[in-house]
Write a protein that holds these residues in place. Sequence first.
Motif, PDB file in Angstrom:
ATOM      1  N   SER A  88       0.830  -1.206   0.000  1.00 46.02           N
ATOM      2  CA  SER A  88       0.000   0.000   0.000  1.00 46.02           C
ATOM      3  C   SER A  88       0.870   1.263   0.000  1.00 46.02           C
ATOM      4  O   SER A  88       0.500   2.278  -0.584  1.00 46.02           O
ATOM      5  N   TYR A  89       2.020   1.183   0.683  1.00 45.91           N
ATOM      6  CA  TYR A  89       2.899   2.353   0.733  1.00 45.91           C
ATOM      7  C   TYR A  89       3.807   2.418  -0.497  1.00 45.91           C
ATOM      8  O   TYR A  89       4.068   3.494  -1.027  1.00 45.91           O
ATOM      9  N   THR A  90       4.273   1.268  -0.928  1.00 44.99           N
ATOM     10  CA  THR A  90       5.144   1.229  -2.102  1.00 44.99           C
ATOM     11  C   THR A  90       4.431   1.830  -3.313  1.00 44.99           C
ATOM     12  O   THR A  90       5.005   2.647  -4.046  1.00 44.99           O
ATOM     13  N   GLU A  91       3.177   1.433  -3.511  1.00 44.35           N
ATOM     14  CA  GLU A  91       2.416   1.942  -4.661  1.00 44.35           C
ATOM     15  C   GLU A  91       2.210   3.449  -4.567  1.00 44.35           C
ATOM     16  O   GLU A  91       2.330   4.176  -5.556  1.00 44.35           O
ATOM     17  N   PHE A  92       1.895   3.903  -3.373  1.00 43.34           N
ATOM     18  CA  PHE A  92       1.678   5.341  -3.189  1.00 43.34           C
ATOM     19  C   PHE A  92       2.975   6.119  -3.451  1.00 43.34           C
ATOM     20  O   PHE A  92       2.974   7.144  -4.135  1.00 43.34           O
ATOM     21  N   ILE A  93       4.074   5.586  -2.914  1.00 41.65           N
ATOM     22  CA  ILE A  93       5.369   6.271  -3.058  1.00 41.65           C
ATOM     23  C   ILE A  93       5.828   6.262  -4.523  1.00 41.65           C
ATOM     24  O   ILE A  93       6.277   7.279  -5.052  1.00 41.65           O
ATOM     25  N   ASP A  94       5.699   5.121  -5.161  1.00 44.36           N
ATOM     26  CA  ASP A  94       6.233   4.990  -6.515  1.00 44.36           C
ATOM     27  C   ASP A  94       5.359   5.662  -7.573  1.00 44.36           C
ATOM     28  O   ASP A  94       5.874   6.135  -8.592  1.00 44.36           O
ATOM     29  N   HIS A  95       4.044   5.700  -7.347  1.00 47.93           N
ATOM     30  CA  HIS A  95       3.162   6.161  -8.414  1.00 47.93           C
ATOM     31  C   HIS A  95       2.426   7.467  -8.112  1.00 47.93           C
ATOM     32  O   HIS A  95       2.262   8.295  -9.005  1.00 47.93           O
ATOM     33  N   VAL A  96       1.992   7.654  -6.878  1.00 53.35           N
ATOM     34  CA  VAL A  96       1.207   8.861  -6.574  1.00 53.35           C
ATOM     35  C   VAL A  96       2.110  10.050  -6.214  1.00 53.35           C
ATOM     36  O   VAL A  96       1.898  11.172  -6.685  1.00 53.35           O
TER      37      VAL A  96
END
Lengths: 452, 452
Positions: free
Chosen positions: A398-406
């Motif tokens: 959940s954090y990886t996706e937010f950090i990498d994409h958002v």
Amino acid sequence: MSPLRFNAFVMNTNSHIHHGQWRHPDAQQVDFESVDVWVNLAKKLEEGLFDAIFFADIVGLYGAGDGPYDVNVREGLQIPNHDPAVLLSALAVNTEHLGLAFTSNVLQQHPFHFARQISTLDHISKGRVAWNIVTGTLENGARNFDLEHLPDHEERYKWAQEYVDVTYKLWEGSWDEGALLKDRERGIYSDPSKVHKIYHRGERYRVDGPHLPSPSPQRTPLLFQAGASDDGRAFAAQHAEGVFIIAPTPEIAADNIRETRRLAVAAGRRAEDVKFYQGIAFVVGSTEEEAKRKEQELEEYLSIDGYLAHMNYAAKEDGTSYPPDTPLADVETNASKGLLTWLRQSITDHEPVVADVAALLSGRRIVGTPEQIADQLEVWQRAGVDGFNIFNWRIPDSYTEFIDHVLPVLRERGLAQTEYAPGTFRQKVFGSDYVNERHPAAQYRGTFGGKS
Amino acid sequence: MSPLRFNAFVMNTNSHIHHGQWRHPDAQQVDFESVDVWVNLAKKLEEGLFDAIFFADIVGLYGAGDGPYDVNVREGLQIPNHDPAVLLSALAVNTEHLGLAFTSNVLQQHPFHFARQISTLDHISKGRVAWNIVTGTLENGARNFDLEHLPDHEERYKWAQEYVDVTYKLWEGSWDEGALLKDRERGIYSDPSKVHKIYHRGERYRVDGPHLPSPSPQRTPLLFQAGASDDGRAFAAQHAEGVFIIAPTPEIAADNIRETRRLAVAAGRRAEDVKFYQGIAFVVGSTEEEAKRKEQELEEYLSIDGYLAHMNYAAKEDGTSYPPDTPLADVETNASKGLLTWLRQSITDHEPVVADVAALLSGRRIVGTPEQIADQLEVWQRAGVDGFNIFNWRIPDSYTEFIDHVLPVLRERGLAQTEYAPGTFRQKVFGSDYVNERHPAAQYRGTFGGKS
């Protein structure tokens, strides 16, 4: 628009907020007892320039009073749960900037010892510790600490007032500035004229001092609070530097923020002395379709039983769950006043039933492309929110996706910081190491001299 | 001869035992608030195959009752001091085998929360935590925890009995073996039929449970104790797996060990269930002359005031020190019974004066070449000692010298281990992860079923 602030809202447990998700094969929260899970997450958060990893905590079980807790145990719903305080130094030595925020209930530790733990951690982390002050709402939690019943709401906040008062005296008043000399030549490690006992005498506590640790980089840690009741909001207005809200809509958030800021000003502080963090979860897709597909996958793992137990509606006397269509009015519940207020604010078109609780809880999410998510965050920002406590479905995804994409999209719009400010956690957020002179902790500076 | 065991006996403070030595330019204990000092030391100790880093702790000031503490502050004598518990996870992630032992007073934390901290740390360290159980001897320490006076000796040990009883119930009885399943397929994180409340009802504590953490690798941490009084020795014989002694001579150590083992057997344990660690310091030289020269250098830094204050003789009502030739009989003191016993055992040829306290304290050392030191350690071993808690003059030098120069000689003689045994701390020392069935903690295994 100015940059928003981001904290990862986690708990040293398996199933924190979004129940059932631990069954996904990539969910690392299943192995939360392993320090590696947290060290790796902390490093990733720092890579993403998050302000902090923010640990929730409870010292009991979500469940009705002294009743059954089968659902909690089966779901891994905040049990087992482990102490966050003793985990933090492992994260401190693996990061440089990330704030280390944790929850501690006034029930669970004596303020003399708690103040010492905080100071120790603030030294170890070079000033990155924050304390989320809670008074506890669990009847069965109180029963782990010699009490027959949880004190009522007003009594708990009186308790918290004395508790923080003891800690403020120790952090701010016991050691004057310049007390620590480390003077090898003259053989003076600290100056005895500048280290004082505090002689606290209150209703619950009697504490002589002096504070055993030397002043840490922040002295008083950065203070968070999340009280949603009237007493809780008054307490936050007086003490909190960060307020954690879970508003159903930006409009309701705006009302909350306006009211708490009004109370803060009435208490002698300034509106800008308090920052507000909305609790939220994201489902990120490179297209809207992908986001929806991922949402559907999350729904497959979702445990209604878990959400219900979390909100105290799960367990009947015999340990089974209420049917989802049971009107809330018919449920024997221990739910907090804050929850009921929130339900009334959120559901206005029909009489709430049990299933609405789960739906509301699991529904507090933004689903979409990074651009769509950024648009929504702007709406919250315009409502007055300073940042977000981000819930997770899975750790670390959940954090990886937010950090990498958002975050890259947010940075382009100037909505996320592009580098860490130097210094302590408070320095990064408010531009100073210590609480400002309007904060109640400041009153104890330099007041205990002559009593050494 | 079998290998001896070695722990580094330290404290999260500037001046622990050997006062004044912090003024030496190489003394890193001056900067003890920096986690790097401890991480580097822990790594070095692991390189030397030490069993553990063993943190002493106090929650008050050495000094007479509510009297002055100027000497303590000036000398940095155990003030400032920082909490060891929250430091340990930083050391855990930087080592693999080193035991992490720390002192915690029954005064300072509620047993429900303390038990949770221990379990959390035991998980993080994969089973390397040890607890040194103390009841506290400081009047002013008690005054930091709501008490007007320190309870008397007998009352303190009764308190400690209930305290360990609560923790044993939580560690051994609350979660049955096999309760934790992490079964993603069936959606069962833990088995509700195997997680129990403990419903402790005692004189001081009322604790319902369940224990919040899952069972850690050792469940009950390895247990140390250092009581020298009759009550203390009886407690150690019943509960301790490691007993920390500070005997003036090997003969007196032999008597102590024999008596404690006799009491342990009377309590239903076996003689070999308890290991004994003598406190000791070394001055190492490549020749006898070099050792003597280094000893002389230490003498130059030594602070008599510090040693006196440590043993409670320093401060008169006005905060000044007693002259060194004051007969001990004339000193108004708070000294513990254990100290007085020790002085009587140690000084038999004249009426002790104040200076003798400092001389005795600073004199507990072995000075010589590695071979001479090894000879002396053999004498202690023949007296029945299983290992040593090594005091330091300087961190890290005192340990570095011992590791680099003495341990190779000990290894040649078979007196030090050549590799770590695998597994938990208790596995390394006793060959099993859990306390054995003769230990009082074992009685709670499987006893709380049916109460879930």
